[in-house]
Scaffold this active site. Structure first.
Site, short mmCIF file in Angstrom:
data_model
loop_
_atom_site.label_atom_id
_atom_site.label_comp_id
_atom_site.label_asym_id
_atom_site.label_seq_id
_atom_site.Cartn_x
_atom_site.Cartn_y
_atom_site.Cartn_z
CB SER A 149 -34.18 -1.97 11.21
OG SER A 149 -35.11 -2.71 11.98
CE1 TYR A 162 -33.52 -2.70 15.12
CE2 TYR A 162 -31.24 -2.58 15.82
CZ TYR A 162 -32.19 -3.00 14.92
OH TYR A 162 -31.82 -3.70 13.79
P1 NAP Z 1 -24.46 -8.92 14.44
O1 NAP Z 1 -24.25 -10.32 13.97
O2 NAP Z 1 -24.58 -8.63 15.86
O3 NAP Z 1 -23.32 -8.00 13.78
C1 NAP Z 1 -23.18 -6.69 14.19
C2 NAP Z 1 -21.74 -6.32 13.93
O4 NAP Z 1 -21.53 -4.97 14.32
C3 NAP Z 1 -20.77 -7.19 14.69
O5 NAP Z 1 -19.87 -7.78 13.77
C4 NAP Z 1 -20.03 -6.22 15.61
O6 NAP Z 1 -18.65 -6.54 15.59
C5 NAP Z 1 -20.26 -4.88 14.94
N1 NAP Z 1 -20.29 -3.75 15.88
C6 NAP Z 1 -21.18 -3.54 16.87
N2 NAP Z 1 -20.88 -2.39 17.51
C7 NAP Z 1 -19.76 -1.88 16.90
C8 NAP Z 1 -18.98 -0.71 17.10
N3 NAP Z 1 -19.26 0.15 18.07
N4 NAP Z 1 -17.90 -0.50 16.29
C9 NAP Z 1 -17.61 -1.40 15.33
N5 NAP Z 1 -18.32 -2.52 15.07
C10 NAP Z 1 -19.39 -2.74 15.86
O7 NAP Z 1 -25.79 -8.34 13.80
P2 NAP Z 1 -26.46 -8.48 12.37
O8 NAP Z 1 -27.76 -9.17 12.54
O9 NAP Z 1 -25.48 -8.97 11.38
O10 NAP Z 1 -26.78 -6.93 12.09
C11 NAP Z 1 -25.98 -6.15 11.23
C12 NAP Z 1 -26.76 -4.87 10.96
O11 NAP Z 1 -28.05 -5.20 10.41
C13 NAP Z 1 -27.08 -4.07 12.23
O12 NAP Z 1 -27.04 -2.69 11.92
C14 NAP Z 1 -28.52 -4.47 12.56
O13 NAP Z 1 -29.19 -3.46 13.28
C15 NAP Z 1 -29.08 -4.60 11.19
N6 NAP Z 1 -30.28 -5.43 11.07
C16 NAP Z 1 -30.27 -6.72 11.49
C17 NAP Z 1 -31.44 -7.48 11.30
C18 NAP Z 1 -31.55 -8.92 11.72
O14 NAP Z 1 -32.70 -9.43 11.75
N7 NAP Z 1 -30.47 -9.59 12.05
C19 NAP Z 1 -32.54 -6.93 10.67
C20 NAP Z 1 -32.49 -5.58 10.29
C21 NAP Z 1 -31.35 -4.85 10.48
P3 NAP Z 1 -17.74 -6.51 16.95
O15 NAP Z 1 -18.58 -7.11 18.04
O16 NAP Z 1 -16.54 -7.31 16.57
O17 NAP Z 1 -17.44 -5.07 17.16
C1 GCO Z 2 -36.23 -7.36 17.16
C2 GCO Z 2 -35.29 -7.73 16.07
C3 GCO Z 2 -35.41 -6.73 14.93
C4 GCO Z 2 -34.45 -7.10 13.84
C5 GCO Z 2 -34.53 -6.17 12.70
C6 GCO Z 2 -35.83 -6.26 12.01
O1 GCO Z 2 -35.85 -7.48 18.33
O2 GCO Z 2 -37.36 -6.99 16.81
O3 GCO Z 2 -33.95 -7.76 16.53
O4 GCO Z 2 -35.18 -5.44 15.39
O5 GCO Z 2 -33.16 -7.10 14.30
O6 GCO Z 2 -34.15 -4.90 13.00
O7 GCO Z 2 -35.74 -5.55 10.80
#
Ligand code: NAP
Ligand code: GCO
Length: 268
Positions: A149, A162
């Site tokens: 992230s 986080y």
């Molecule tokens: P999301 O839509 O909330 O998806 C997260 C997924 O993780 C959900 O499908 C959830 O499925 C699963 N999950 C959560 N806890 C779990 C557990 N204990 N066991 C198994 N599955 C679990 O979020 P996203 O934005 O796609 O994020 C995906 C990844 O990218 C995360 O690691 C997040 O930190 C990272 N990320 C996101 C962003 C952003 O801006 N969106 C940026 C940087 C990094 P269930 O609820 O069905 O379990």
């Molecule tokens: C926040 C956001 C970020 C993104 C991501 C950025 O609250 O600042 O959720 O943490 O999810 O991780 O890279």
């Protein structure tokens, strides 16, 4: 000179586990890996969401196998890996994508909430990597991609747990690289910027007067690309790091952030 061809980006015959890929970034990356030829396994906590995801994968021509498994539960993860080995074969590619966030000022955050975020975003990637590495060693190759992230590099208000977890995940990535590189296992990270998924929906909610959320405006000003990322923006980077094209890339965090980390931000 070592030969190179565009086939190096293909994943035909490879088995990929993408955790938490019922939705969001994980779902998109799994689609990308499938389009490159990989067989897809994914997991989540909800059978209903998994069943819905299997239908959405199928609509895209992808035969994904879904499993209910909480990645924080080591026994459940070991059983998940065993079932995937039986159903699809030994895992070649692990994408540690499952993750949660809690946005609470640190002094108001309970220890339980802090522990749950670290358990899911840092301990679980350890558990999953530990479960698949033995099979990768036996096969003589493996790819582990940890979804880090911006918060692996930067802090901000309310995301202490986080940021601590994602910072730790960056170092776990470097350590797996260091410990298993000699076994021809490459462990890299992908650091998405601000991506429009359910996880960031609260940061993009329209204001009562219909204007953009202040945080939404802030991110647009901080991003040279002047837009939020889409989950699809992560597909190509995931295929690259899962493929033979990246066999000499190890311990690297590939930021897919539209340039945020390089930019001081637009003058207000
Ligand atoms: P999301 O839509 O909330 O998806 C997260 C997924 O993780 C959900 O499908 C959830 O499925 C699963 N999950 C959560 N806890 C779990 C557990 N204990 N066991 C198994 N599955 C679990 O979020 P996203 O934005 O796609 O994020 C995906 C990844 O990218 C995360 O690691 C997040 O930190 C990272 N990320 C996101 C962003 C952003 O801006 N969106 C940026 C940087 C990094 P269930 O609820 O069905 O379990
Ligand atoms: C926040 C956001 C970020 C993104 C991501 C950025 O609250 O600042 O959720 O943490 O999810 O991780 O890279």
């Amino acid at each position: 000179m070592a030969s190179f061809s565009m086939n190096d980006f293909r994943l035909d015959g490879k088995v990929a586990l993408v955790t938490g890929a019922s939705d969001g970034i994980g779902f998109a990356m799994a689609c990308g890996l499938a389009y490159a030829g990989a067989k897809i396994a994914f997991n989540g906590r909800s059978q209903e969401k998994i069943d819905d995801a299997i239908r959405r994968y199928k609509d895209l021509g992808i035969e994904a196998k879904g499993y209910v498994c909480n990645v924080t539960d080591e026994k459940a993860v070991d059983e998940l890996v065993r079932k995937i080995n039986e159903d699809l074969g030994v895992i070649d590619i692990l994408v540690n994508n499952a993750g949660i966030i809690k946005r609470i000022p640190m002094t108001e955050m309970s220890v339980e909430d802090f522990r749950l975020v670290v358990d899911t975003d840092l301990n679980a990637p350890f558990i999953c990597a530990k479960a698949v590495i033995p099979g990768m060693i036996k096969k003589g190759h493996g790819k582990i991609i940890n979804i880090c992230s911006m918060m692996s590099e930067l802090g901000r208000e309310t995301v202490s747990a986080y940021a601590a977890a994602k910072g730790g995940l960056k170092m776990l990535t470097k350590n797996i690289c260091s410990e298993y590189g000699a076994a021809n296992i490459q462990c890299n990270g992908i650091g998405p910027g601000y991506i429009a998924t359910k996880q960031t929906a609260p940061l993009r909610e329209k204001q009562p007067d219909g204007s953009r959320h202040p945080f939404d405006q802030f991110i647009i000003a901080k991003t040279p690309a002047e837009r939020w990322g889409e989950a699809e923006d992560l597909m190509g980077p995931a295929v690259f790091l899962a493929s033979d094209a990246s066999n000499f890339v190890n311990g690297h965090i590939l930021y897919v952030d539209g340039g945020i980390l390089a930019y001081i931000g637009k003058q207000p």
